[in-house]
Motif scaffolding. Structure first.
Motif, PDB file in Angstrom:
ATOM      1  N   THR A 137      27.468 -34.217  45.825  1.00 20.40           N
ATOM      2  CA  THR A 137      28.823 -33.957  45.336  1.00 20.40           C
ATOM      3  C   THR A 137      29.635 -35.250  45.371  1.00 20.40           C
ATOM      4  O   THR A 137      29.331 -36.173  46.131  1.00 20.40           O
ATOM      5  CB  THR A 137      29.512 -32.894  46.196  1.00 20.40           C
ATOM      6  N   VAL A 138      30.658 -35.323  44.535  1.00 26.08           N
ATOM      7  CA  VAL A 138      31.506 -36.516  44.471  1.00 26.08           C
ATOM      8  C   VAL A 138      32.968 -36.093  44.571  1.00 26.08           C
ATOM      9  O   VAL A 138      33.335 -34.975  44.208  1.00 26.08           O
ATOM     10  CB  VAL A 138      31.272 -37.307  43.173  1.00 26.08           C
ATOM     11  N   ALA A 139      33.788 -37.022  45.020  1.00 23.73           N
ATOM     12  CA  ALA A 139      35.193 -36.700  45.283  1.00 23.73           C
ATOM     13  C   ALA A 139      35.967 -36.412  44.004  1.00 23.73           C
ATOM     14  O   ALA A 139      36.746 -35.453  43.940  1.00 23.73           O
ATOM     15  CB  ALA A 139      35.847 -37.850  46.052  1.00 23.73           C
ATOM     16  N   VAL A 140      35.770 -37.240  42.968  1.00 19.80           N
ATOM     17  CA  VAL A 140      36.567 -37.081  41.753  1.00 19.80           C
ATOM     18  C   VAL A 140      36.269 -35.743  41.081  1.00 19.80           C
ATOM     19  O   VAL A 140      37.180 -35.011  40.673  1.00 19.80           O
ATOM     20  CB  VAL A 140      36.310 -38.256  40.784  1.00 19.80           C
ATOM     21  N   ALA A 141      34.976 -35.408  40.952  1.00 12.93           N
ATOM     22  CA  ALA A 141      34.611 -34.124  40.347  1.00 12.93           C
ATOM     23  C   ALA A 141      35.106 -32.961  41.203  1.00 12.93           C
ATOM     24  O   ALA A 141      35.520 -31.920  40.681  1.00 12.93           O
ATOM     25  CB  ALA A 141      33.098 -34.042  40.163  1.00 12.93           C
ATOM     26  N   SER A 142      35.058 -33.122  42.520  1.00 10.66           N
ATOM     27  CA  SER A 142      35.562 -32.074  43.409  1.00 10.66           C
ATOM     28  C   SER A 142      37.065 -31.898  43.231  1.00 10.66           C
ATOM     29  O   SER A 142      37.579 -30.769  43.183  1.00 10.66           O
ATOM     30  CB  SER A 142      35.238 -32.423  44.870  1.00 10.66           C
ATOM     31  N   LEU A 143      37.776 -33.025  43.126  1.00  8.08           N
ATOM     32  CA  LEU A 143      39.220 -32.958  42.905  1.00  8.08           C
ATOM     33  C   LEU A 143      39.533 -32.267  41.579  1.00  8.08           C
ATOM     34  O   LEU A 143      40.424 -31.413  41.510  1.00  8.08           O
ATOM     35  CB  LEU A 143      39.798 -34.377  42.908  1.00  8.08           C
ATOM     36  N   LEU A 144      38.802 -32.640  40.517  1.00  6.24           N
ATOM     37  CA  LEU A 144      39.017 -32.021  39.217  1.00  6.24           C
ATOM     38  C   LEU A 144      38.763 -30.525  39.269  1.00  6.24           C
ATOM     39  O   LEU A 144      39.539 -29.725  38.728  1.00  6.24           O
ATOM     40  CB  LEU A 144      38.094 -32.672  38.182  1.00  6.24           C
ATOM     41  N   THR A 145      37.665 -30.145  39.899  1.00  4.69           N
ATOM     42  CA  THR A 145      37.329 -28.719  40.004  1.00  4.69           C
ATOM     43  C   THR A 145      38.433 -27.951  40.722  1.00  4.69           C
ATOM     44  O   THR A 145      38.895 -26.897  40.258  1.00  4.69           O
ATOM     45  CB  THR A 145      35.994 -28.540  40.742  1.00  4.69           C
ATOM     46  N   GLY A 146      38.855 -28.492  41.865  1.00  6.31           N
ATOM     47  CA  GLY A 146      39.896 -27.812  42.619  1.00  6.31           C
ATOM     48  C   GLY A 146      41.219 -27.754  41.878  1.00  6.31           C
ATOM     49  O   GLY A 146      41.903 -26.720  41.873  1.00  6.31           O
ATOM     50  N   ALA A 147      41.594 -28.864  41.232  1.00  7.34           N
ATOM     51  CA  ALA A 147      42.892 -28.915  40.547  1.00  7.34           C
ATOM     52  C   ALA A 147      42.930 -27.974  39.346  1.00  7.34           C
ATOM     53  O   ALA A 147      43.931 -27.271  39.125  1.00  7.34           O
ATOM     54  CB  ALA A 147      43.184 -30.342  40.105  1.00  7.34           C
ATOM     55  N   MET A 148      41.852 -27.932  38.557  1.00 10.59           N
ATOM     56  CA  MET A 148      41.866 -27.154  37.319  1.00 10.59           C
ATOM     57  C   MET A 148      41.699 -25.658  37.577  1.00 10.59           C
ATOM     58  O   MET A 148      42.354 -24.827  36.940  1.00 10.59           O
ATOM     59  CB  MET A 148      40.770 -27.662  36.379  1.00 10.59           C
ATOM     60  N   LEU A 149      40.840 -25.298  38.513  1.00  9.84           N
ATOM     61  CA  LEU A 149      40.638 -23.869  38.784  1.00  9.84           C
ATOM     62  C   LEU A 149      41.803 -23.268  39.559  1.00  9.84           C
ATOM     63  O   LEU A 149      42.153 -22.098  39.365  1.00  9.84           O
ATOM     64  CB  LEU A 149      39.330 -23.660  39.557  1.00  9.84           C
ATOM     65  N   SER A 150      42.432 -24.069  40.433  1.00  8.25           N
ATOM     66  CA  SER A 150      43.513 -23.543  41.273  1.00  8.25           C
ATOM     67  C   SER A 150      44.755 -23.182  40.468  1.00  8.25           C
ATOM     68  O   SER A 150      45.601 -22.427  40.950  1.00  8.25           O
ATOM     69  CB  SER A 150      43.882 -24.567  42.353  1.00  8.25           C
ATOM     70  N   ARG A 151      44.877 -23.711  39.245  1.00  7.63           N
ATOM     71  CA  ARG A 151      46.046 -23.387  38.436  1.00  7.63           C
ATOM     72  C   ARG A 151      46.053 -21.924  38.019  1.00  7.63           C
ATOM     73  O   ARG A 151      47.122 -21.323  37.838  1.00  7.63           O
ATOM     74  CB  ARG A 151      46.059 -24.257  37.182  1.00  7.63           C
ATOM     75  N   ASP A 152      44.879 -21.354  37.830  1.00 10.61           N
ATOM     76  CA  ASP A 152      44.792 -19.967  37.362  1.00 10.61           C
ATOM     77  C   ASP A 152      44.399 -18.986  38.459  1.00 10.61           C
ATOM     78  O   ASP A 152      44.754 -17.811  38.396  1.00 10.61           O
ATOM     79  CB  ASP A 152      43.784 -19.869  36.210  1.00 10.61           C
ATOM     80  N   ASN A 154      44.225 -18.580  42.697  1.00  9.80           N
ATOM     81  CA  ASN A 154      44.554 -19.114  44.020  1.00  9.80           C
ATOM     82  C   ASN A 154      43.385 -18.856  44.966  1.00  9.80           C
ATOM     83  O   ASN A 154      43.047 -17.707  45.240  1.00  9.80           O
ATOM     84  CB  ASN A 154      45.819 -18.437  44.558  1.00  9.80           C
ATOM     85  N   PRO A 155      42.737 -19.921  45.468  1.00 11.66           N
ATOM     86  CA  PRO A 155      41.578 -19.704  46.337  1.00 11.66           C
ATOM     87  C   PRO A 155      41.929 -19.007  47.648  1.00 11.66           C
ATOM     88  O   PRO A 155      41.066 -18.354  48.255  1.00 11.66           O
ATOM     89  CB  PRO A 155      41.052 -21.128  46.577  1.00 11.66           C
ATOM     90  N   ASN A 156      43.177 -19.126  48.090  1.00 16.02           N
ATOM     91  CA  ASN A 156      43.573 -18.455  49.325  1.00 16.02           C
ATOM     92  C   ASN A 156      43.732 -16.948  49.138  1.00 16.02           C
ATOM     93  O   ASN A 156      43.615 -16.184  50.104  1.00 16.02           O
ATOM     94  CB  ASN A 156      44.889 -19.043  49.839  1.00 16.02           C
ATOM     95  N   GLU A 157      43.982 -16.528  47.906  1.00 15.31           N
ATOM     96  CA  GLU A 157      44.186 -15.104  47.643  1.00 15.31           C
ATOM     97  C   GLU A 157      42.933 -14.413  47.107  1.00 15.31           C
ATOM     98  O   GLU A 157      42.733 -13.232  47.369  1.00 15.31           O
ATOM     99  CB  GLU A 157      45.339 -14.939  46.638  1.00 15.31           C
ATOM    100  N   ASN A 158      42.129 -15.117  46.360  1.00 18.60           N
ATOM    101  CA  ASN A 158      40.931 -14.506  45.767  1.00 18.60           C
ATOM    102  C   ASN A 158      39.801 -15.528  45.784  1.00 18.60           C
ATOM    103  O   ASN A 158      39.400 -16.057  44.755  1.00 18.60           O
ATOM    104  CB  ASN A 158      41.231 -14.036  44.341  1.00 18.60           C
ATOM    105  N   MET A 159      39.269 -15.795  46.973  1.00 17.03           N
ATOM    106  CA  MET A 159      38.233 -16.811  47.121  1.00 17.03           C
ATOM    107  C   MET A 159      36.947 -16.428  46.398  1.00 17.03           C
ATOM    108  O   MET A 159      36.253 -17.286  45.840  1.00 17.03           O
ATOM    109  CB  MET A 159      37.948 -17.056  48.607  1.00 17.03           C
ATOM    110  N   LYS A 160      36.615 -15.148  46.350  1.00 17.55           N
ATOM    111  CA  LYS A 160      35.373 -14.716  45.708  1.00 17.55           C
ATOM    112  C   LYS A 160      35.385 -15.069  44.220  1.00 17.55           C
ATOM    113  O   LYS A 160      34.428 -15.654  43.702  1.00 17.55           O
ATOM    114  CB  LYS A 160      35.184 -13.214  45.896  1.00 17.55           C
ATOM    115  N   LEU A 161      36.474 -14.728  43.534  1.00 21.20           N
ATOM    116  CA  LEU A 161      36.569 -15.051  42.112  1.00 21.20           C
ATOM    117  C   LEU A 161      36.598 -16.560  41.910  1.00 21.20           C
ATOM    118  O   LEU A 161      35.971 -17.086  40.975  1.00 21.20           O
ATOM    119  CB  LEU A 161      37.838 -14.419  41.524  1.00 21.20           C
ATOM    120  N   TYR A 162      37.288 -17.252  42.786  1.00 21.39           N
ATOM    121  CA  TYR A 162      37.383 -18.708  42.679  1.00 21.39           C
ATOM    122  C   TYR A 162      35.996 -19.355  42.783  1.00 21.39           C
ATOM    123  O   TYR A 162      35.649 -20.242  41.995  1.00 21.39           O
ATOM    124  CB  TYR A 162      38.297 -19.244  43.780  1.00 21.39           C
TER     125      TYR A 162
END
Length: 670
Positions: A137-152, A154-162
């Motif tokens: 894994t790499v930091a930039v791709a991880s950051l992109l994944t987290g930033a783009m998916l978290s907009r739609d 919320n991992p704290n509310e629905n981690m399974k779907l995330y």
């Protein structure tokens, strides 16, 4: 005295030191299209090794092409294994803490970082062509994944779907990468220029470092935005929640990591000290928390990690989710970034060891390992620079080092995951910051400023876009500027006036070579790009302006020949021409005729000659005698005409023997 025709000896013959300009033999349209596509998509001609081979041999070569391990595996030795064993264990010590850290950066459960360091390296070891790339894994791709998916979601509310969306994004990233490889479209990645990558990586590293303030300060709630304004607002709006215990611990471990990195950089033979530092930090941090019960005093810990190998996740791919388009978009963007980084890293280390890696095969390998990874509870992986650099410095010989790393991670998953229960998150944040600081390459940016200001602008635009906007904005702005530069280069090609280098037959730019002398009565222009519809109009106008400027200059000088007679176009750098370009030449020829000038072409390439011949431009417009193999031959012919004959025309009137004006007849007197 009699008159003679203006056309000198034909260029279709070889005489007086002249050579004819050959026209390539005609080729059927579909044959030309086939050759063009072959050169574009298959420049390395991968099928040449299959020609004239029996069926069994073709099968074996096919397996070796898709699975390079069958090629180099037959030559593998015990000495290679010893080197790969040491390298594999070394990168495993880095992969385990980085995997956990980067998973947290993507807002995913930490265990997924370990899963992603187990299956994908095994796939790459069989299909990859690089000996030095260490997969993970790499930091930039991880950051992109987290930033783009978290907009739609919320991992704290629905981690399974995330998590399911992360698997789906990884699947589409792998599908894109493999498709680019199978369809031989690797040149698409080349649109990410070096300047773009430098700025983008630096911007992403800056944002990642700022986001780690959450872990350093022990904050529970933090913004999902990636721009610096929102991040700093989130940090300083919670000053009353800062944990000094966490801050002190984070600063101490960050100092330790940076110190070991600096020491290893000064003493390269002790590279293993820097490589072992992250795992050492995890062990020391876990022991400190366990012995002092710091988790009860504001120091956040990872918590329990599930033991066991990767569970299957093919059924978790969210193809029917309402957020499918989010996953697809995330997969495409992260896939391209991961692909560009992985191939760039692989090529860099291959250059050091003087071997070649196939970019298209690398894309297939990256794509397949991410497709398989998405079905085995992994998220996006590629070849990170830091891990690959450790692998290279550890003396790896083949991709077996990835297998050794995967085995070490497997043992960790099966037996050692409970030991990470007390690992403090602040240590993971320190590991990420230490790794990211190396991606802020200010020396590369200063080099861009010194060499190419436009590239520096692209770099800074990518950096500012990422830091003050988002990772997507920064990437789009940088790529758009790079494409704009290409379009400007095509639409506004450079034309220069050529002069003769003294005591030679060489003609070069008078701007670059002050000693180059222009030829009286002859304007020599070099066109430095193909002539297409996008630049045909500009070139016509630019040639006209060159003619005007040259005539003004010649009138201002006291020379024997004060008027321009010939315009020579050096076509050596014109790699192609379309119908708009041919029309431009026809219009330029007519404009020259109206001004009493003769248009001359020199050194046209095969593709240009083919088009000019088919359009009948040479026969109907130019005349065969006014196309030359070299600029020197063109100038010699023009000089011959200038010094052997004199005009009998002035202002549309013909001059008689006494210099009196008569009606113009367009002839020349010997």
């Amino acid at each position: 005295m009699g008159t003679v025709d203006t056309e000198p000896y034909s260029s279709s013959e070889v005489m007086d030191g002249r050579h004819k300009v050959a026209v390539p033999p005609p080729r059927p349209f579909f044959q030309s299209l086939k050759n063009t596509l072959k050169e574009t998509l298959f420049p390395d001609d991968p099928l040449r090794q299959f020609k004239n081979q029996p069926g069994s041999r073709k099968l074996r070569l096919g397996l070796q092409y898709l699975f390079p391990i069958f090629d180099w595996g037959s030559r593998y030795s015990f000495d290679f294994f010893k080197a790969d064993l040491i390298a594999g264990i070394t990168i495993a010590s880095l992969a385990i803490p980085q995997g956990i850290s980067y998973a947290k950066l993507a807002n995913l459960p930490p265990i997924l970082g370990l899963y992603s360091s187990f299956v994908p390296p095994l796939v790459y070891a069989m299909m990859g062509s690089s000996r030095d790339l260490a997969v993970g894994t790499v930091a930039v791709a991880s950051l992109l994944t987290g930033a783009m998916l978290s907009r739609d979601v919320n991992p704290n509310e629905n981690m399974k779907l995330y998590v399911h969306l992360a698997y789906t994004a990884t699947f589409f990233a792998g599908l894109l990468e493999a498709s680019l490889g199978f369809l031989r479209l690797g040149f698409v990645v080349d649109f990410l220029s070096h300047a773009t990558i430098v700025g983008f990586m630096a911007g992403a590293a800056t944002v990642v470092c700022l986001q780690q303030l959450r872990g350093i300060l022990g904050l529970d709630h933090f913004t999902h935005a990636t721009d610096v304004v929102d991040v700093l607002r989130s940090v300083f709006s919670q000053t009353h929640k800062w944990r000094w215990e966490s801050g002190v611990l984070g600063c101490c471990f960050l100092f330790f990591l940076l110190l070991t990195k600096h020491f290893s950089k000064k003493k390269p033979k002790f590279f293993w000290i820097s490589a072992m530092a992250p795992l050492t930090s995890v062990v020391l941090g876990s022991l400190l928390v366990y012995l002092t019960h710091a988790e009860n005093h504001g120091v956040q810990v990872i918590g329990p990690l599930k033991k066991g190998l990767n569970p299957p996740s093919a059924s978790d791919l969210a193809f029917g989710s309402s957020y499918l388009m989010t996953a697809i978009k995330t997969g495409i963007i992260t896939g391209v970034i991961a692909l560009a980084e992985g191939i760039a890293v692989g090529r860099s280390f291959a250059m050091f060891k003087n071997y070649h890696i196939d970019g298209n095969k690398e894309m297939i390998a990256f794509g397949m390992m991410n497709i398989v990874g998405s079905c085995t509870s992994c998220y996006l992986t590629t070849g990170p620079f830091s891990r690959s650099a450790v692998n290279f410095n550890a003396g790896c010989k083949t991709a077996v080092s990835n297998i050794v790393m995967a085995v070490a991670v497997m043992i960790t998953l099966m037996f050692l995951t409970p030991l990470f229960h007390y690992t403090p998150l602040v240590v993971l944040s320190s590991i990420i910051i230490a790794a990211m600081l190396g991606l802020i390459d200010y020396e590369a940016a200063m080099h861009l400023w010194a060499v190419d200001k436009f590239d520096f602008l692209v770099c800074i635009s990518a950096y500012v876009g990422v830091v003050f906007g988002s990772v997507e904005i920064g990437l789009v702005v940088a790529v758009a500027l790079s494409l704009l530069r290409i379009l400007l280069f095509v639409a506004r090609p450079r034309t220069v006036v050529l002069g003769n280098i003294p005591n030679s037959t060489v003609y070069r730019s008078v701007e670059q070579y002050p000693a180059a002398a222009t030829v009286p009565g002859i304007l020599i222009l070099e066109i430095s790009s193909p002539i297409y519809f996008a630049n045909a109009g500009y070139l016509r106008e630019r040639i006209t302006r060159w003619i005007d400027e040259e005539e003004d200059r010649m009138r201002a000088e006291d020379k024997e020949i004060r008027t321009l007679q010939y315009v020579v176009l050096d076509m050596g750098a014109v790699g192609g021409i379309d119908t708009s370009g041919i029309s431009m030449l026809e219009e330029t020829k007519k404009a020259a005729d109206r001004r009493g000038l003769k248009l001359v072409l020199a050194n046209p390439g095969s593709e240009v000659m083919k088009k000019l011949n088919k359009s009948k431009f040479v026969e109907s417009q130019l005349g065969h005698g006014w196309m030359f193999l070299t600029v020197a031959e063109a100038v010699n012919a023009c000089n011959f005409m200038l010094h052997s004959i004199k005009p009998v025309e002035k202002d549309g009137k013909k001059l008689d023997d006494d210099g009196e004006e008569e009606e113009a007849a367009g002839k020349w007197r010997v």
